[in-house]
Design an enzyme around this catalytic site. Sequence first.
Site, PDB file in Angstrom:
ATOM      1  CG  ASP A   1     -10.963  -4.428   1.073  1.00  0.00           C
ATOM      2  OD1 ASP A   1     -11.331  -3.797   2.086  1.00  0.00           O
ATOM      3  OD2 ASP A   1     -10.176  -5.397   1.136  1.00  0.00           O
TER       4      ASP A   1
ATOM      5  CE  LYS B   1     -10.358  -7.410   7.416  1.00  0.00           C
ATOM      6  NZ  LYS B   1      -8.921  -7.510   7.075  1.00  0.00           N
TER       7      LYS B   1
ATOM      8  CB  SER C   1      -8.896  -4.448  12.853  1.00  0.00           C
ATOM      9  OG  SER C   1      -8.703  -5.724  12.254  1.00  0.00           O
TER      10      SER C   1
ATOM     11  NE  ARG D   1      -3.570  -2.381   2.393  1.00  0.00           N
ATOM     12  CZ  ARG D   1      -4.510  -2.697   3.262  1.00  0.00           C
ATOM     13  NH1 ARG D   1      -4.897  -1.822   4.164  1.00  0.00           N
ATOM     14  NH2 ARG D   1      -5.087  -3.882   3.234  1.00  0.00           N
TER      15      ARG D   1
ATOM     16  CG  ASP E   1     -11.464  -6.860   3.951  1.00  0.00           C
ATOM     17  OD1 ASP E   1     -11.775  -5.667   4.149  1.00  0.00           O
ATOM     18  OD2 ASP E   1     -10.274  -7.230   3.791  1.00  0.00           O
TER      19      ASP E   1
ATOM     20  CB  SER F   1      -8.183  -2.320   2.933  1.00  0.00           C
ATOM     21  OG  SER F   1      -9.128  -2.849   3.811  1.00  0.00           O
ATOM     22  CG  HIS F   2      -8.652   0.478   6.618  1.00  0.00           C
ATOM     23  ND1 HIS F   2      -7.916  -0.653   6.341  1.00  0.00           N
ATOM     24  CD2 HIS F   2      -7.893   1.243   7.400  1.00  0.00           C
ATOM     25  CE1 HIS F   2      -6.751  -0.558   6.967  1.00  0.00           C
ATOM     26  NE2 HIS F   2      -6.701   0.576   7.615  1.00  0.00           N
TER      27      HIS F   2
HETATM   28  C1  VG1 Z   1      -4.960  -3.653  10.029  1.00  0.00           C
HETATM   29  C2  VG1 Z   1      -5.682  -4.412  11.128  1.00  0.00           C
HETATM   30  C3  VG1 Z   1      -5.592  -5.899  10.867  1.00  0.00           C
HETATM   31  C4  VG1 Z   1      -6.143  -6.223   9.475  1.00  0.00           C
HETATM   32  C5  VG1 Z   1      -5.408  -5.396   8.431  1.00  0.00           C
HETATM   33  C6  VG1 Z   1      -5.965  -5.581   7.043  1.00  0.00           C
HETATM   34  O1  VG1 Z   1      -3.590  -3.988  10.042  1.00  0.00           O
HETATM   35  O2  VG1 Z   1      -5.162  -4.083  12.395  1.00  0.00           O
HETATM   36  O3  VG1 Z   1      -6.283  -6.586  11.879  1.00  0.00           O
HETATM   37  O4  VG1 Z   1      -5.983  -7.577   9.186  1.00  0.00           O
HETATM   38  O5  VG1 Z   1      -5.505  -4.012   8.758  1.00  0.00           O
HETATM   39  O6  VG1 Z   1      -7.314  -5.237   6.998  1.00  0.00           O
HETATM   40  P1  VG1 Z   1      -2.474  -3.038  10.709  1.00  0.00           P
HETATM   41  O7  VG1 Z   1      -1.176  -3.698  10.416  1.00  0.00           O
HETATM   42  O8  VG1 Z   1      -2.655  -1.691  10.118  1.00  0.00           O
HETATM   43  O9  VG1 Z   1      -2.818  -3.012  12.174  1.00  0.00           O
HETATM   44  V1  VG1 Z   1      -7.887  -4.492   5.598  1.00  0.00           V
HETATM   45  O10 VG1 Z   1      -9.598  -4.485   5.700  1.00  0.00           O
HETATM   46  O11 VG1 Z   1      -7.076  -3.048   5.671  1.00  0.00           O
HETATM   47  O12 VG1 Z   1      -7.346  -5.428   4.380  1.00  0.00           O
HETATM   48 CO    CO Z   2     -10.494  -4.181   3.978  1.00  0.00          CO
END
Ligand code: VG1
Ligand code: CO
Length: 559
Positions: free
Chosen positions: A289, A388, A377, A23, A291, A115-116
């Site tokens: 996305d 997910k 999360s 990313r 999930d 994703s988010h």
């Molecule tokens: C975050 C969350 C993690 C999740 C990941 C991907 O990661 O804490 O639980 O699996 O995002 O989710 P991090 O390393 O930023 O804490 V998604 O929906 O962004 O694919």
């Molecule tokens: Co996501």
Amino acid sequence: MSSIVTVSTNPYEGQKPGTSGLRKKVKVFMQENYTENFIQSILDANKEALVGSTLVVGGDGRYLVKEVVDKIIKISAGNGVAKLLVGQNGILSTPAVSHIIRKYQTLGGIVLTASHNPGGINNDFGIKFNCSNGGPAPDGTTNDIYRLTTDITEYKIVPDIHCNIDEVGVSRFKVGEGEFVVEVIDSVKDYVEYMKSIFDFPKIKTLLQGSELRKPFKVLIDSMNGVTGPYVRRIFLEELGASMGSVRRVTPLEDFGGAHPDPNLTYAADLVNEVKNGDFDFGAAFDGDGDRNMIIGRKAFFVTPSDSLAVLASQLEHIPYFRSSGVKGFARSMPTAAAVDRVAEALGKEMFQVPTGWKYFGNLMDAGRLSLCGEESFGTGSDHVREKDGLWAALAWLSVLAATGKSVEEMLVAHWQQYGRNYFTRYDYEECPSDPCNEMMQELEKTMTSPGFVGSQHSAAGKSYTVALADNFSYMDPVDRSVAMKQGLRIVFEDGSRIVVRLSGTGSSGATVRLYIDSYEAKDVLGDAQQMLQPLIQVALDISKLQQYTGRDAPTVIT
Ligand code: VG1
Ligand code: CO
């Protein structure tokens, strides 16, 4: 006939996939050959099985998805891939990609999403590779991809393939001696059919529409301008007969309408307010996305993801899929509160604790040991796919509510009364300067591992906690025995309360610090989480010196 062109290139630094894919800012991906290098490296990491293979390609509709789909088509053709299954307009939710890989038994898939993270030309883009089991590539594969990016010298491309991905249909191209096929597929059809086989749609429809026995159950489903829009429309409006007033933000936008497509109390505040002020029985939101999920009840009663997992674990008999496949074990990521562990114990199921990131659940599912798992999360899912799945979680909740006749809040209160409650909160300090954050983690680890730390007492607001265990979490996969080190600093106290600190692996700039706090109460289950956890939060801030290192006196997001 089109021919393959070999283009020379130079490596870019830092093409290292994080918690879930690579990313970066859109403009980083727009640099000459940056995206091409990464795609070629993904294909090279699959060299042995690539020629003649099929791959799935799709993304969350954010800015740059279509351009990158076009690059993937041309580079795949240049590398001997036989066929691509591409979502119409480049649209496929992350769980839908996982399902399509599994259903059509492809070599894997490339998911275009951050994703988010926000989208648009000034925000984020991402590329992730999923393997033939439908799950995010494990560390071994992402390490291979990264290594390949560091010494790449050329990529292979067929520049004069032009493929319209706006219409469903099959296009065939002659490349060299062989044929290359692009099949543009309906983005939602396979997924919706699958959901209809997992859940009892007529029962959910009766819940939403009401019956002689019960008034209609009013829902508000928020796609946050992300990829779930078309899925929500097809499932909630067409299949379940809900009205337009039951859904919001159901058109995917390249910049998510300027929103941060992250379903939590801060970034989905709109939904929370609408449910709070309206007469809705249920609200759900999904991330860019598709999930992640957030579940709220009447008056915006909030369900923490850790509790959501535990409640679902205790109610799986209401979902047809589990009635036929049976319930194997449960799992959660380490920072997720341990509410589900109590359900596993009561039901006599195996329970696993893995590092943060969905990729760690895949082997357990493939080995037939895991049915349901989640992360704090806002991630919940099952072995129906290897990602997910936000919509699945909302449908799972509606199935449980339909079967029990209870409200969301009644479900939670009954659960806490039976099992006790794990109070949980997470503080996120987003986009802080990297160096001081890294230094903070090093110092904290030093403190935690110094002699005398285990056994030491820490007090705040009239409460004292004695350290029972302090480590940097590491995990050995019970199936393939691979080891993941340094997955988060963890301090566990004698009463079971816990502080976890880790740095995010999904950001695109600076460092995001996540502080997770939880503690268990057997009897006092109806308190306010922030109030109940205040002393422990203070202890965490004191031990970590977080405010000093980050320069922040308050978190960006509190969950
Ligand atoms: C975050 C969350 C993690 C999740 C990941 C991907 O990661 O804490 O639980 O699996 O995002 O989710 P991090 O390393 O930023 O804490 V998604 O929906 O962004 O694919
Ligand atoms: Co996501």
